[in-house]
Scaffold this motif. Structure first.
Motif, PDB file in Angstrom:
ATOM      1  N   GLU A  65      -2.889  -1.448  16.529  1.00 15.87           N
ATOM      2  CA  GLU A  65      -2.224  -0.323  15.442  1.00 15.87           C
ATOM      3  C   GLU A  65      -1.197  -1.047  14.928  1.00 15.87           C
ATOM      4  O   GLU A  65      -0.183  -1.443  15.056  1.00 15.87           O
ATOM      5  CB  GLU A  65      -1.669   0.829  16.645  1.00 15.87           C
ATOM      6  CG  GLU A  65      -2.932   1.305  17.327  1.00 15.87           C
ATOM      7  CD  GLU A  65      -2.653   2.795  17.676  1.00 15.87           C
ATOM      8  OE1 GLU A  65      -1.770   3.390  17.065  1.00 15.87           O
ATOM      9  OE2 GLU A  65      -3.597   3.296  18.559  1.00 15.87           O
ATOM     10  N   THR A  66      -0.977  -0.299  13.620  1.00 15.73           N
ATOM     11  CA  THR A  66      -0.058  -0.786  12.469  1.00 15.73           C
ATOM     12  C   THR A  66       0.070   0.069  11.471  1.00 15.73           C
ATOM     13  O   THR A  66      -0.834   0.778  11.241  1.00 15.73           O
ATOM     14  CB  THR A  66      -0.198  -2.338  12.183  1.00 15.73           C
ATOM     15  OG1 THR A  66       0.794  -2.846  11.574  1.00 15.73           O
ATOM     16  CG2 THR A  66      -1.464  -2.142  11.153  1.00 15.73           C
ATOM     17  N   GLN A  67       1.369  -0.029  10.623  1.00 20.29           N
ATOM     18  CA  GLN A  67       1.512   0.630   9.599  1.00 20.29           C
ATOM     19  C   GLN A  67       0.717   0.354   8.685  1.00 20.29           C
ATOM     20  O   GLN A  67       0.274  -0.900   8.028  1.00 20.29           O
ATOM     21  CB  GLN A  67       2.964   0.535   9.015  1.00 20.29           C
ATOM     22  CG  GLN A  67       3.689   1.646   8.438  1.00 20.29           C
ATOM     23  CD  GLN A  67       4.281   2.536   9.596  1.00 20.29           C
ATOM     24  OE1 GLN A  67       4.570   2.239  10.583  1.00 20.29           O
ATOM     25  NE2 GLN A  67       4.332   3.975   9.159  1.00 20.29           N
ATOM     26  N   SER A  68      -0.235   1.147   7.986  1.00 18.46           N
ATOM     27  CA  SER A  68      -1.178   0.730   6.864  1.00 18.46           C
ATOM     28  C   SER A  68      -0.115   0.916   5.533  1.00 18.46           C
ATOM     29  O   SER A  68       0.890   1.313   5.332  1.00 18.46           O
ATOM     30  CB  SER A  68      -2.112   1.850   6.798  1.00 18.46           C
ATOM     31  OG  SER A  68      -1.760   3.221   6.326  1.00 18.46           O
ATOM     32  N   VAL A  73       0.495   5.382  10.650  1.00 14.16           N
ATOM     33  CA  VAL A  73       0.036   4.196  11.426  1.00 14.16           C
ATOM     34  C   VAL A  73      -1.191   4.414  11.777  1.00 14.16           C
ATOM     35  O   VAL A  73      -1.836   5.556  12.006  1.00 14.16           O
ATOM     36  CB  VAL A  73       0.802   4.389  12.832  1.00 14.16           C
ATOM     37  CG1 VAL A  73       0.118   3.626  14.081  1.00 14.16           C
ATOM     38  CG2 VAL A  73       2.395   4.162  12.747  1.00 14.16           C
TER      39      VAL A  73
END
Lengths: 123, 237
Positions: A65-68, A73
């Protein structure tokens, strides 16, 4: 018995199409779904998630998971080394396979029991 | 605890999607709803409507998801039953588990012991395993908690039995030297174990009931369990 030819064909390759897309770059669910639906490989985002489940269970795909780019997120999917190897195996078999099928169904080819070429002829 | 900034239209859509996906195994269902929620987060009404139009009808998403799951099962090394692996309507199947199934299962575990001792909760446990509303982990927790606690208590009882018998009743008091009371203290330990087996299904059943109602809630964010119960919003019956 009527058989949906397209569906039968897609069944065999759809997982490798997903692997192929993820090989270029990790993607989140919607991204993958848009591309595959646009190419008529899957019918909807609903088709995609069971496939992703199976690929993860096989250890070919993992998630993070990460910031797009657009902010929120998101859960991204990416290939594992095992998945990369699996995709490579598919690539090696795909071209010869297509040629073989083409040869078998070609109405103008002379009938012969010999396959047009062996594995390893292609790159 | 909801960080979602999805619009009301998005929440309605997600509720409908969750409901349509009832026949789908719970892990995949949560993945789909979470993935779609991700996409609808933070959009205004106009963007939400556009995105929802592109996503498609919840029923269609559910139908295709089930078709894919069916196709995977029939692709195992036995001849496929039919060519229904297409993306269109799958072979007719039961409309998915009735909502009350998981609730009944949880209630049986919780209070079944007061109606029919032992058998009541056991029936409830079997239904829990058959239900699609619970994940494998949840089912194992429900199964092993009473068993595990009872085993711990019984082991402790046996261990303390060894201790008291080895000290030969010298723990003081004339009561301890009578064989009958030594038997009694052993019996009390076993009683405690039996009481545990009867009592633990109550909180376990209550927990199952809560998990079952959370699965139905459209406010499901991800498949990760959350500490606080969420309030159930659009709850289609």
């Amino acid at each position: 018995m009527t058989v949906d030819v397209g569906a039968q064909l897609r069944k065999g390759v759809v997982e490798f199409c997903v692997l192929g897309q993820l090989a270029r770059t990790p993607m989140y669910g919607w991204q993958l779904s848009e591309t595959l639906v646009a190419h008529n490989i899957i019918a909807s985002i609903g088709t995609l998630y069971p496939i992703l489940s199976r690929l993860r269970a096989s250890g070919w795909v993992s998630t993070f998971e990460t910031q797009s780019d657009s902010g929120p997120v998101r859960k991204y999917y990416r290939l594992t080394p095992a998945g990369t190897a699996q995709l490579e195996m598919f690539r090696q078999q795909w071209s010869p396979f297509v040629d073989t099928v083409q040869h078998l169904i070609d109405p103008h080819a002379p009938s012969t029991s010999k396959p047009p070429h062996q594995n390893g002829d292609h790159d | 605890m909801t960080e979602s900034s999805a619009s009301p239209e998005a929440e309605r859509y997600l509720a409908a999607l969750n409901a349509a996906l009832a026949p789908v195994p719970v892990g995949t269902r949560r993945d789909i709803v979470a993935g779609v929620r991700e996409e609808l987060d933070g959009l205004d009404a106009q963007q939400t409507a556009e995105r929802i139009a592109r996503l498609g009808d919840p029923e269609f998403i559910a139908t295709t998801a089930l078709a894919e799951i069916d196709a995977a099962h029939s692709a195992e090394p036995s001849p496929p039953a039919s060519a229904s692996a297409s993306a269109s309507v799958p072979a007719p199947r039961t409309p998915g588990e009735a909502r009350w199934f998981a609730v009944i299962a949880s209630l049986l575990v919780m209070v079944g012991g007061f109606v029919i001792p032992v058998v009541g909760p056991l029936i409830g446990l079997v239904l829990v395993w058959l239900s699609r509303a619970f994940t494998r982990t949840e089912k194992w927790i429900a199964t092993l908690t009473p068993v595990g606690l009872a085993a711990i208590v019984m082991l402790a009882t046996i261990a303390s039995g060894w201790v008291t018998s080895s000290t030969g009743g010298s723990l003081g008091g004339s009561m301890n030297s009578s064989p009958m009371s030594e038997g009694m203290s052993g019996l009390t330990g076993w009683h405690a174990a039996i009481i545990i087996v009867f009592a633990t299904p109550v909180p376990v059943g209550g927990w199952l009931l809560w998990r079952a109602s959370r699965t139905r809630s459209a406010a499901d964010q991800t498949s990760a369990p959350e500490a606080a119960p969420e309030s159930e919003s659009a709850h289609t019956v």
